[in-house]
Every structure is written in structure tokens, then in C-alpha cells.
Design a protein around this motif. Structure first.
Motif, mmCIF file in Angstrom:
data_model
loop_
_atom_site.group_PDB
_atom_site.id
_atom_site.type_symbol
_atom_site.label_atom_id
_atom_site.label_comp_id
_atom_site.label_asym_id
_atom_site.label_seq_id
_atom_site.Cartn_x
_atom_site.Cartn_y
_atom_site.Cartn_z
ATOM 1 N N ALA A 61 1.028 -1.317 -0.035
ATOM 2 C CA ALA A 61 0.050 -0.186 -0.285
ATOM 3 C C ALA A 61 0.362 0.930 -0.178
ATOM 4 O O ALA A 61 2.228 0.877 0.496
ATOM 5 C CB ALA A 61 -0.590 0.006 1.569
ATOM 6 N N TYR A 62 0.209 2.319 -0.883
ATOM 7 C CA TYR A 62 0.950 3.519 -1.166
ATOM 8 C C TYR A 62 0.383 4.292 0.697
ATOM 9 O O TYR A 62 -0.468 4.502 0.771
ATOM 10 C CB TYR A 62 0.634 3.997 -2.433
ATOM 11 C CG TYR A 62 1.517 5.669 -2.473
ATOM 12 C CD1 TYR A 62 3.234 5.579 -2.507
ATOM 13 C CD2 TYR A 62 0.826 6.709 -2.584
ATOM 14 C CE1 TYR A 62 3.528 6.798 -2.571
ATOM 15 C CE2 TYR A 62 1.723 8.154 -2.553
ATOM 16 C CZ TYR A 62 3.040 7.530 -2.472
ATOM 17 O OH TYR A 62 4.036 9.136 -2.894
ATOM 18 N N VAL A 63 1.146 4.974 0.548
ATOM 19 C CA VAL A 63 1.794 5.485 2.460
ATOM 20 C C VAL A 63 2.333 7.321 1.880
ATOM 21 O O VAL A 63 3.462 7.312 1.948
ATOM 22 C CB VAL A 63 2.390 5.157 3.508
ATOM 23 C CG1 VAL A 63 2.198 5.855 5.174
ATOM 24 C CG2 VAL A 63 1.856 3.144 3.892
ATOM 25 N N VAL A 64 1.471 8.336 2.380
ATOM 26 C CA VAL A 64 2.179 9.660 2.483
ATOM 27 C C VAL A 64 2.158 9.756 4.344
ATOM 28 O O VAL A 64 1.463 9.790 4.734
ATOM 29 C CB VAL A 64 0.898 10.113 2.259
ATOM 30 C CG1 VAL A 64 0.900 12.129 1.851
ATOM 31 C CG2 VAL A 64 1.160 10.037 0.014
ATOM 32 N N ASP A 65 2.866 10.935 4.582
ATOM 33 C CA ASP A 65 2.555 11.384 5.475
ATOM 34 C C ASP A 65 2.393 12.972 6.254
ATOM 35 O O ASP A 65 2.782 13.650 4.700
ATOM 36 C CB ASP A 65 4.349 11.648 5.985
ATOM 37 C CG ASP A 65 3.996 12.043 7.570
ATOM 38 O OD1 ASP A 65 3.796 13.160 8.426
ATOM 39 O OD2 ASP A 65 6.215 12.482 8.442
ATOM 40 N N VAL A 66 1.441 12.861 6.122
ATOM 41 C CA VAL A 66 0.104 13.946 6.456
ATOM 42 C C VAL A 66 0.322 14.738 7.393
ATOM 43 O O VAL A 66 -0.371 15.364 7.825
ATOM 44 C CB VAL A 66 -1.089 13.536 5.723
ATOM 45 C CG1 VAL A 66 -1.484 13.403 4.146
ATOM 46 C CG2 VAL A 66 -1.518 12.777 7.191
ATOM 47 N N GLY A 67 1.751 14.343 8.196
ATOM 48 C CA GLY A 67 1.585 15.165 9.523
ATOM 49 C C GLY A 67 1.335 14.202 10.543
ATOM 50 O O GLY A 67 1.957 13.986 11.370
ATOM 51 N N PRO A 68 -0.004 14.197 11.406
ATOM 52 C CA PRO A 68 0.030 14.082 13.032
ATOM 53 C C PRO A 68 -0.654 12.188 11.963
ATOM 54 O O PRO A 68 0.129 11.419 13.646
ATOM 55 C CB PRO A 68 -2.365 14.168 12.849
ATOM 56 C CG PRO A 68 -2.389 14.954 11.730
ATOM 57 C CD PRO A 68 -1.398 15.515 11.062
ATOM 58 N N PHE A 69 -0.577 11.933 11.168
ATOM 59 C CA PHE A 69 -0.748 10.703 10.788
ATOM 60 C C PHE A 69 -0.358 9.831 9.510
ATOM 61 O O PHE A 69 0.596 11.112 8.197
ATOM 62 C CB PHE A 69 -2.283 9.578 11.406
ATOM 63 C CG PHE A 69 -3.143 10.685 10.755
ATOM 64 C CD1 PHE A 69 -3.859 10.993 12.398
ATOM 65 C CD2 PHE A 69 -3.399 10.970 10.182
ATOM 66 C CE1 PHE A 69 -5.035 11.760 12.382
ATOM 67 C CE2 PHE A 69 -4.438 12.293 10.019
ATOM 68 C CZ PHE A 69 -5.432 11.936 10.922
ATOM 69 N N TYR A 70 0.087 8.664 9.179
ATOM 70 C CA TYR A 70 -0.070 8.959 8.021
ATOM 71 C C TYR A 70 -0.932 8.172 7.391
ATOM 72 O O TYR A 70 -1.980 7.443 7.681
ATOM 73 C CB TYR A 70 1.506 7.513 7.457
ATOM 74 C CG TYR A 70 2.480 7.311 8.373
ATOM 75 C CD1 TYR A 70 3.231 8.591 7.640
ATOM 76 C CD2 TYR A 70 2.747 7.696 9.631
ATOM 77 C CE1 TYR A 70 4.790 8.713 8.384
ATOM 78 C CE2 TYR A 70 3.984 6.808 9.741
ATOM 79 C CZ TYR A 70 5.228 7.942 9.424
ATOM 80 O OH TYR A 70 6.159 7.723 9.954
ATOM 81 N N LEU A 71 -1.184 8.335 6.087
ATOM 82 C CA LEU A 71 -2.006 7.776 5.229
ATOM 83 C C LEU A 71 -2.109 6.972 4.116
ATOM 84 O O LEU A 71 -1.053 7.153 3.588
ATOM 85 C CB LEU A 71 -2.904 8.841 4.486
ATOM 86 C CG LEU A 71 -3.870 9.436 3.743
ATOM 87 C CD1 LEU A 71 -5.122 9.266 4.266
ATOM 88 C CD2 LEU A 71 -3.438 10.906 2.936
ATOM 89 N N ALA A 72 -2.846 5.626 4.449
ATOM 90 C CA ALA A 72 -2.665 4.326 3.133
ATOM 91 C C ALA A 72 -3.456 4.388 2.195
ATOM 92 O O ALA A 72 -4.509 5.108 2.755
ATOM 93 C CB ALA A 72 -2.276 3.616 4.036
ATOM 94 N N SER A 73 -2.978 4.308 0.971
ATOM 95 C CA SER A 73 -4.256 3.758 0.529
ATOM 96 C C SER A 73 -4.362 2.920 -0.994
ATOM 97 O O SER A 73 -2.622 2.574 -1.221
ATOM 98 C CB SER A 73 -4.914 5.263 -0.728
ATOM 99 O OG SER A 73 -3.564 5.216 -1.664
ATOM 100 N N ILE A 74 -4.997 2.136 -1.477
ATOM 101 C CA ILE A 74 -5.057 1.365 -2.732
ATOM 102 C C ILE A 74 -6.090 1.358 -3.704
ATOM 103 O O ILE A 74 -7.162 1.372 -2.814
ATOM 104 C CB ILE A 74 -4.826 0.120 -1.441
ATOM 105 C CG1 ILE A 74 -4.172 -1.094 -2.616
ATOM 106 C CG2 ILE A 74 -5.907 -0.448 -0.720
ATOM 107 C CD1 ILE A 74 -3.602 -2.755 -1.744
ATOM 108 N N VAL A 75 -6.123 0.647 -4.734
ATOM 109 C CA VAL A 75 -7.186 -0.109 -4.875
ATOM 110 C C VAL A 75 -6.588 -1.945 -5.841
ATOM 111 O O VAL A 75 -5.511 -1.537 -5.856
ATOM 112 C CB VAL A 75 -7.424 1.079 -6.404
ATOM 113 C CG1 VAL A 75 -6.346 0.643 -7.810
ATOM 114 C CG2 VAL A 75 -8.769 0.256 -6.523
#
Lengths: 387, 387
Positions: A71-85
């Protein structure tokens, strides 16, 4: 998935590195040609990687180690955002044929399979799945007119969301005559989640010698290896109605829904256990245990029990253990790499969620390889090329 | 999308409420039957809504007003999380046919169309898109072997991500022989973004009498109305090569890539303007301007210029204005509902991003209706049933 070649959908198994006998049915013969797909995939990987810099416009950044992971992970500050299709693959073709033979739609199970493809990948990075979107592209409006099938699909989708404690946000139900074949449906799911708190991130930087490998039971073939399983039907006199165990047809056995593992990963977190790494065992079978890029040796001392449908496929396809374990999950649907002292507790936590588990092996210093000791199988790092 | 029936993919236009002449080509005749799709869609909507409570397990909650809007929104504390999956529809069939006729692949444009379907919906709720995932499901491995087409698809996808300042996180490239037709591809995109800060949320609670309606120019048909456009080819002696303007073939005109509107919404925010509401003009044409559930009257006094391909379709399909504006975007690809004093500045900001715009109308107290005054067209709230 993250362009790890061939991870995550039913047709996505590279030809395993194995000697085969003339009657062996391999993935090559099941009709997926990666020589054609891989150049595009590599071009897409490179182009995708180059777009990471765009996140700086928003004050964010990607977690580089997540490229090549599930899954792809982005640091958005307070937590990491993970997304997938994720795509289900071709398991619907089995459900369609079984519905024709028995009159019963198992699209409730198919719905769970589709969600599992997304959820079980998303959780490998340490994310809690929050929202699932449904993608149901049919070959024409009339596909949606089969009330029994439609109700099964909706009910199974809802139930799987509840099991994973995610909100079903919405989705698409296009009728794509001319693109999707008449009478068929292309199913996929997207999933978004958060790694929260950030220390839940499990991309493998804590993975090391001394860790234990805990394997979680699969329910059957899950949604990988279906091209092979479907091809095999041609060899069976009674086809999908052939019994793989007393009272259990091959078709019904194949349609056992994929196990959803997020209840286990969430329960681990609540118990204070953060896996050092996770592998969703999909395409490539047990070679997926070699997924992490680190130079480490993995030694398996205990084998999970093999679901009857996988034993049956291995026998009918005349695969040796090396080929079977490199293609199918052989009873292990998900792998947790954890501190040795947490291993037994992981097993207990998984069992409390209704999923059998085993302390199955250890991580050791040494060259990158996987030894399945009870079977005398060894794979090196070169046997799994995902990046 | 969020199960707003028929929003967001090319085939998704309900039969418009119009009187037709015997030679008129309507969406009914183009082959999409919503009587078959809608029962499943309603069942899915209900089941999806019931899963919202699952978010409480994680300390989060859905934004209820986002159900029925173009993207699903969850309150995760410091900001809102928005997500979506969108199908391109059948526009690839036009690109395939034009490649056969001209030898040139326009899958670069098709890639932008696919991303636009997701991005232009996601931004309506006030979200900044951050990550796009690619879903490219082909009818067989050989689809990926066409190097020109593959390179165009990858290049167009990358370029659209850069225009929208999003990271391309990864995706799926399954080969689905038996589900997707041989030689075809089913394209979709998922997108995740943040409403950050939270006051950017634009679900319409600030929408009210006195607001202005700013319309942003479309580039052509975008990716909605393609079933009609393809059906029409049968009436044209030179088919896709028929000229719609000097030197511009029907096929090339159809393949103008969908405008990406996120550069405008981001620039508005930087300029201190928060739209009160947004509508992505896709299926349902201008009836989409009635999307918000509030009892308000919308009065259009200024029409955008109509792209030649849409004028051509209207003429060839012998549609009156009422039918054309209820099916096609007719030059307006996106609508911003803003404070009257911000309207002219919205136009200037959009033009600075290279997108023509018009202060086109006003929001007034009154029964729910849309008056397109220059054309003498009125629709009531009953002409758009999205929830």
C-alpha cells in the motif's frame, strides 16, 4: 497495490522457479504472459515514483519505503495516510459457473474476496482501514437485474465492511457493454486508512534476526491462483462438482471467502503488539515471505495445515511441493514478523478472532533466503522480484 | 462517487425529461437501462449508509451530508478525509477506433479523462487531492504489449497527476481474459484527499440566496455522453472522420481530454475564496446544477460558448436545447457557487489557470428549480433524482 508486479489479483502469479513434469499444469500454461505486461508495469512504476515530489506542494511527503510494498503511504503530519486499489481477478467466473450448476449465487463470498484483496494489503503497512469504495463494472445493465446475485453481492459487501469495521463510502456501478463481457462483472475495491499513531508503521525497519514468523491460516485458495484452478476443471470429469472432500465440491471449496485479517492486526495493536513487518500471501505463494528487501534468512520449522482444496489442486495439477508453495498459499494467508517474545501471544490473539495461527519460523542473520525445512525447499532472494 | 445514481461515468445519463421527435437519438436508445441498475443501487446505498457507524470504533465519524454528494467525507480529527473511486466509462472505445483509423493512440488523453473523473468529483467537497491509484484491467496480457498505447497511457497519467499536484501511488494492471473483452481495457481511478483546514468543506451549508454561479469551461464532451456519441457514428457517412469544424474530425474532437479543475479550486483557496458549493457537470448535464438538496432557485443569465463537438452532437442527434442541456455539459464542465462579491475574482483566477469562466447566474430564494433564461428552459427539483 503498489506496482509490485503480479501482487494482489487472481491472475497474478509469475511462473514459479520449478522443474515440471510434462503433465504438470503451471501458471505459464494457465495463460498469463508477464513478458507482455512487465514493460508497461516498469514504465508505470518509474512514472509513478516521479510524481512523489508533487506532495511537497501541500506540505506533505511520501514514505519512500512504501513504494514496492502493498500500500502507498503518505506522511500528512499527525498520522500517515495509506491507500490502495485492488482487483478481485477472475474468481467471479467460478461463482458464475457454480450458480449455473447449482442455482445458488455465492456473490456474498465474492464480495468478501474483493474487499479482502484491498484490506489485507492495506494492513501490511500498519494501517487501520477506514473507508472502502466499491467498483462493480458490469457487461451491461442487465447484469444488475439478477436480484438474487445483486442481493448477495450487497449483503456480502456490507458484512465484510462490518467485519473490518470500515465504512462503505460509495462506489461505481457502471454498465460497460463493449468493454466488459456480457454477463460478467469486473469487481474491485479501493481502500483508505490511517497509520495512527505513526509508530504503527510496519514497513520493516524493525525487522531483524531473532524475530519470529507467525503464519495466519487461510480459508482456501483465497483469490490468487484462480486461473490455474479454472484451467484444472478441464481435467476433472465432474468439473466443479467433483468432490475434494466428502460432501464438498471443488467449486464450493474454491468459493470459500478469503479470510479478512484486519481484526487480527487491530487486536494486536490493542494488545500492545506492533508487527515488525507483514506479508499478505497472495500471488507467488510462500515466496511472498521474502518480500522485504533486507538481507535476512527466513527459516520455517512448522507448517500450517493445508486446506483440502489446495491439496486437491496440487495433486490434480501434479505439482511438487516446490511449485505448489511458490504458487498457492498452502494454508498460510498472512504472515506476521514479530519480536520472538510476542509470537505466542500473536497466535492466541489470532485464535481469539477465530483465525488459526502458528509460530512457524524464525528470522536469522544470513543471505536472503527462505528455508521451508519440513519440505526441504529453499528459495533465494532472486526467486521473488517485486521491485 | 457516492451512489448518486448515474453520476460520474460515461454511460451514466438517465433519460432526460424531454419531448423527443422520432429521429431524436436519446440516451434510452443508446442502450443503458436504469430500471435494471437502480434496485441494486438503492440496496447498495442503504447498506453503505448503515456501515457509517463502524467509524466509531476508531473514534471517527462520517460527514452525513457527504452521502449523496460526489465524494465520501470522514472526520478524522485534525482534518477531513475524502475518497472516491471512478470509472472512465466507454470513451476508450472511441480511442480504439480512432487508433485503428489514424494509427495514433490517444490514450494519453484517455488517461487524463480517467483521472479527471475522480479528481473533479473529489474537489467538489473542498478536498485537496493527494494520491491517485490507477486501475487498468485489460482483456488479456497482450493488451499491454502495444508499446505506443502503453507509453501514451503512462505519459498521460503522469502528466495529469502533475497538473493536479497529486502523487501517483500505484495501481493494478490485471489481465482479465473472460471478463474484460479481448483487446479492450476497463480504466478507473481512485483518489484520496484531505479537506484541510476543515473550513474548506463545501457541502453546501453556506449556500444561499444572493450567491453567484460561476461556470468553468469544458474542453468538449469530457467523459459523459459517450454512449450517445458512439451511437451517433452510425448515422455519419464518414463516421469518426466526419469534420465537426474545419480540420477537426468528430473522433479527435471527442477525444479532447477532460479539463482538470483542481488547479482552479486550489488557486481559489490560496486567494482566500471558499466556494459555498460545487457541482461537477457530468451525467445529467446541466440538471446537475440542481444537485444540492436545499430549496433554492438557480437563475442562469449567461451561457458559456458551446464546444463545436457538442453543437455537432446536438444537431446530428436532433435534440432540442432542453434535451441537449439535460444530457451534455454544453460548455460548462464545473460549477462554483460563491459569494456574489467573489464571483468576478473566481473568473479571473480560473482564467489565470488557463480555463475560461463566466459569472453565469445567481442563487435566489424560491422553489427548487433551474432557469436557463437565454434558452427558456426550466427544470424543477424532480428532474434530478440523485438521492
Amino acid at each position: 497495490m503498489n506496482y509490485a508486479p503480479t501482487n494482489g489479483h487472481a491472475d497474478a502469479t509469475q511462473p514459479p522457479p520449478s522443474t515440471t513434469t510434462p503433465t504438470t499444469l503451471s501458471y505459464d500454461q494457465a495463460g498469463v504472459n508477464y513478458d507482455l505486461i512487465d514493460p508497461l508495469k516498469i514504465a508505470a512504476q518509474r512514472a509513478a515514483a516521479s510524481t512523489a515530489s508533487q506532495l511537497a506542494h501541500h506540505g506533505f511527503s511520501e514514505i519512500l519505503a512504501s513504494r514496492g510494498e502493498s500500500a502507498y503511504v503518505v506522511d500528512v503530519g499527525p498520522f500517515y495516510l495509506a491507500s490502495i486499489v485492488e482487483c478481485l481477478g477472475t474468481k467471479t467466473l467460478v461463482a458464475d459457473e457454480m450458480a449455473r450448476l447449482t442455482g445458488v449465487s455465492r456473490y456474498d463470498a465474492i464480495a468478501q474476496d474483493t474487499i479482502a484483496m484491498a484490506i489485507n494489503d492495506l494492513i501490511t503497512v500498519g494501517a487501520t482501514p477506514l473507508v472502502v469504495q466499491a467498483y462493480w463494472a458490469a457487461g451491461g445493465s442487465d447484469w444488475f437485474g439478477d436480484a438474487q446475485r445483486s442481493q448477495a453481492l450487497v449483503a456480502g459487501w456490507k458484512s465484510a465492511c462490518e467485519t473490518c469495521q470500515v465504512a462503505w463510502g460509495g462506489g461505481e456501478t457502471p454498465a460497460l457493454a463493449g468493454i466488459v463481457e456480457s454477463g460478467r462483472v469486473d469487481l474491485a475495491a479501493s481502500c483508505t486508512g490511517l497509520v495512527n499513531p505513526k509508530q504503527r508503521l510496519s514497513l520493516g525497519d524493525k525487522l531483524g534476526a531473532g524475530d519470529a514468523i507467525v503464519l495466519l491460516a487461510s480459508s482456501g485458495i483465497h483469490a490468487n491462483g484462480l486461473s490455474l484452478a479454472r484451467k484444472l476443471v478441464e481435467r476433472l470429469p465432474q468439473g466443479y462438482l467433483t468432490e475434494v472432500a466428502p460432501g464438498l465440491s471443488y467449486g464450493d471449496a474454491l468459493l470459500a471467502p478469503t479470510t479478512l485479517y484486519s481484526p487480527v492486526t487491530e487486536a494486536l495493536w490493542k494488545a500492545g503488539i506492533t508487527p515488525h513487518y507483514c506479508a499478505n500471501v497472495t500471488g507467488h505463494g510462500w515466496r511472498k515471505l521474502l518480500r522485504h528487501p533486507a538481507e535476512l534468512s527466513y527459516r520455517i520449522h512448522t507448517l500450517p495445515s493445508v486446506p483440502p482444496v489446495l491439496t486437491f489442486i496440487q495433486q490434480q495439477a501434479r505439482q511438487d511441493d516446490r511449485e505448489a508453495y511458490s504458487t498457492l498459499n498452502m494454508g498460510a494467508g498472512f504472515a506476521l514478523y514479530v519480536a520472538a517474545e510476542d509470537a505466542q501471544r500473536c497466535v492466541e490473539i489470532s485464535r481469539a478472532q477465530g483465525i488459526e495461527a502458528w509460530v512457524a519460523g524464525t528470522v536469522e542473520a544470513g543471505p536472503k533466503c527462505l528455508d521451508i525445512e519440513p519440505l526441504g525447499i529453499r528459495w533465494g532472494g532472486e526467486d521473488l522480484q517485486l521491485r
